[in-house]
Write an enzyme that holds these catalytic residues in place. Structure first.
Site, short mmCIF file in Angstrom:
data_model
loop_
_atom_site.label_atom_id
_atom_site.label_comp_id
_atom_site.label_asym_id
_atom_site.label_seq_id
_atom_site.Cartn_x
_atom_site.Cartn_y
_atom_site.Cartn_z
N GLU A 130 0.85 -1.19 0.00
CA GLU A 130 0.00 0.00 0.00
C GLU A 130 0.89 1.24 0.00
OE1 GLU A 130 -3.31 1.07 0.04
OE2 GLU A 130 -2.44 3.04 0.36
N CYS B 177 -13.01 -0.73 -9.14
CA CYS B 177 -14.11 0.24 -9.10
C CYS B 177 -14.22 0.92 -10.47
CB CYS B 177 -13.90 1.26 -8.00
SG CYS B 177 -12.33 2.11 -8.12
C1 LIG Z 1 -9.55 0.77 -4.05
S1 LIG Z 1 -8.48 1.00 -2.66
C2 LIG Z 1 -8.45 -0.63 -2.00
C3 LIG Z 1 -8.12 -0.73 -0.55
C4 LIG Z 1 -8.36 -2.06 0.14
N1 LIG Z 1 -8.12 -3.20 -0.70
C5 LIG Z 1 -9.74 -2.11 0.75
O1 LIG Z 1 -10.62 -2.81 0.26
O2 LIG Z 1 -9.97 -1.40 1.74
C6 LIG Z 1 -6.95 1.25 -3.45
C7 LIG Z 1 -5.78 1.48 -2.50
O3 LIG Z 1 -4.60 1.55 -3.30
C8 LIG Z 1 -3.73 2.54 -2.76
N2 LIG Z 1 -2.83 2.91 -3.87
C9 LIG Z 1 -3.05 3.77 -4.89
N3 LIG Z 1 -2.02 3.75 -5.77
C10 LIG Z 1 -1.13 2.86 -5.30
C11 LIG Z 1 0.13 2.38 -5.75
N4 LIG Z 1 0.66 2.83 -6.89
N5 LIG Z 1 0.77 1.45 -5.03
C12 LIG Z 1 0.24 0.98 -3.87
N6 LIG Z 1 -0.96 1.38 -3.39
C13 LIG Z 1 -1.63 2.31 -4.08
C14 LIG Z 1 -4.67 3.60 -2.24
O4 LIG Z 1 -4.05 4.38 -1.26
C15 LIG Z 1 -5.84 2.75 -1.70
O5 LIG Z 1 -5.61 2.44 -0.34
#
Ligand SMILES: C[S@@+](CC[C@H](N)C(=O)[O-])C[C@H]1O[C@@H](n2cnc3c(N)ncnc32)[C@H](O)[C@@H]1O
Length: 452
Positions: A334, A410
């Site tokens: 993350e 999403c």
């Molecule tokens: C759709 S959310 C999913 C979170 C988790 N799976 C949940 O259901 O609560 C996407 C997550 O990816 C993180 N994120 C965005 N870009 C990223 C990257 N390049 N590498 C790692 N994490 C990332 C965001 O901060 C967010 O927490």
């Protein structure tokens, strides 16, 4: 061009697109018309013409669909929060399923049948997080509300049908405090004034509430009084935070948080687990549906105690914890450090000792785990932001070829784009929309892939 801007036409809506908009054709030329439903006959005004398609506005529904209903929200037409309040709920579920099916049919080799959308039994007041912009009305009075569709004009709301009721009451109370004490409001154009947003988060199961004031500065006049009055009126508020955002940006929250009351987090419960949620951490906005989503993922993955699982884009580790019970070890990746800290504490809080969370960009961390540390996953769980997976991560996934993948998205458009690449080695076994955002155009989809 078969259509002209500012001219009226009568059309039949032949389908709905993946943002819920109606689609019609005039002499083979495609026109997108929001707020219309497949099967309807509509008088439209053309508002924009591009080379390959045009946009229309519905002037009169000449023959309404049997699924059309009168919107139950006063601000529906102007607000950008909901897109489908003119459609019966069950039909919105079918629209989402059909929209994903069209993308699948267009993009994938295997035209797999998209399963029925998982419904929300009570699709009202479901959002646990609200971000109210604060502005001034024409008379110069402070208001909170929602941005009008595609603009930065604030529409005051009386009662929003998708936001948690407690958070609406709290935000209105804070607005009254701001007015009573003459606290200045941030002006986007002049870049002056203090209060930018009022953000609330609610733990639906614990009833714990977090209040975040996003400010262009560091001090709020009468901070102590604000805390006292809020706590007197709302005893469920467990955390009050100042979030500093002095940048000229559309991003709502800045990086720095200062606690005014409490520990800077609230708790919520999902399934068998308790979660700590901080101001900047991602937490699904509809936890009732999130629990269903995670359970579908866990069941599909059919994890065994010998399996190493990677949870890419793990947020506060919700899916990691759900999967940890069945796995040998789960690695969560993350980018938001605060979320990784939450994930680590959540593992401790729930006495889970087979998870490891790594802060960083999935593109780099996945590469490092696989190619340098030689840790090879049996199952990868993927839940990226709207832009989907990067190419290097897809290459790495194809290279190590874990036996199973669960991909939650999403954004169905980037999802099918990525699935088309993964199809090279994987058979897509399941594509299932889950209605995380009832009455909005947004569509969450969970998929399960097995190595061929
Ligand atoms: C759709 S959310 C999913 C979170 C988790 N799976 C949940 O259901 O609560 C996407 C997550 O990816 C993180 N994120 C965005 N870009 C990223 C990257 N390049 N590498 C790692 N994490 C990332 C965001 O901060 C967010 O927490």
């Amino acid at each position: 061009m078969p259509v002209e801007k500012n001219k009226e036409y009568v059309v039949e809506i032949m389908d709905n697109g993946f943002e819920g908009e109606g689609i019609a054709k005039i002499d083979g030329f495609t026109i997108f018309i929001p707020n219309t439903i497949k099967g309807e006959k509509v008088k439209i005004l053309i508002v924009k013409v591009l080379k390959s398609h045009a946009f229309g506005k519905a002037l009169e529904i000449i023959k309404p669909s049997k699924y059309r209903k009168t919107s139950d929200c006063e601000t529906y037409k102007r607000c950008g929060g909901c897109d489908l309040r003119h459609v019966e709920y069950n039909e919105t579920l079918k629209m989402k399923q059909n929209a994903v099916q069209s993308l699948v049919n267009k993009t994938l080799k295997e035209k797999i049948e998209v399963e029925e959308t998982v419904e929300m039994e009570n699709p009202l007041f479901y959002r646990n997080k609200a971000q109210y912009p604060v502005g001034l009305d024409k008379e110069g009075n402070p208001i909170i509300g929602v941005f009008a569709n595609r603009t930065h004009e604030i529409i005051p709301i009386k009662e929003c049908l998708i936001q948690n009721k407690a958070s609406q009451k709290l935000a209105k109370f804070v607005l009254e405090f701001i007015k009573k004490n003459g606290i200045s409001i941030y002006d986007e154009k002049a870049r002056k004034g203090l209060i930018r947003h009022i953000v609330t988060k609610v733990g639906i199961k614990t009833n714990e509430v977090m209040l975040v004031l996003v400010i262009n500065g560091r001090e709020i006049p009468k901070e102590d009084e604000l805390v006292k009055e809020v706590l007197e009126k709302f005893p469920n508020v467990k955390s009050i935070v100042k979030n500093i955002n002095t940048k000229n940006t559309n991003v709502i929250m800045g990086k720095e948080n200062i606690n005014l009351y409490g520990n800077g987090y609230i708790r919520d419960i999902l399934g068998d687990y308790e979660f700590k949620i901080s101001p900047l951490s991602f937490y699904q906005v509809n936890p009732v549906q999130a629990e269903k989503l995670y359970n579908i993922g866990v069941e599909a993955a059919d994890i065994s105690k010998a399996d190493i699982v990677f949870d890419l884009y793990c947020g506060i580790g919700a899916i990691s914890l759900f999967m940890s019970k069945y796995a040998k070890k789960v690695y969560g990746i993350e980018i938001v450090e605060e979320a990784v800290k939450d994930a680590e504490e959540n593992a401790k809080l729930n006495k889970v000792d087979n998870t490891e969370f790594i802060a960083g960009d999935v593109e780099e961390v996945l590469d490092d785990l696989i190619n340098n540390k030689k840790i090879i996953p049996d199952i990868i769980m993927i839940d990226p932001p709207r832009k989907g997976l990067d190419n290097k991560s897809i290459e790495n996934i194809l290279k190590v070829s874990p036996k199973k993948l669960v991909y939650i998205s999403c954004n169905p458009a980037t999802l099918v784009r990525d699935l088309a690449k993964l199809e090279e080695k994987y058979e897509i076994k399941m594509i299932k929309p889950v209605d995380m955002f009832p009455f909005s155009k947004h569509c969450e989809v969970i998929t399960f892939l097995k190595l061929k």
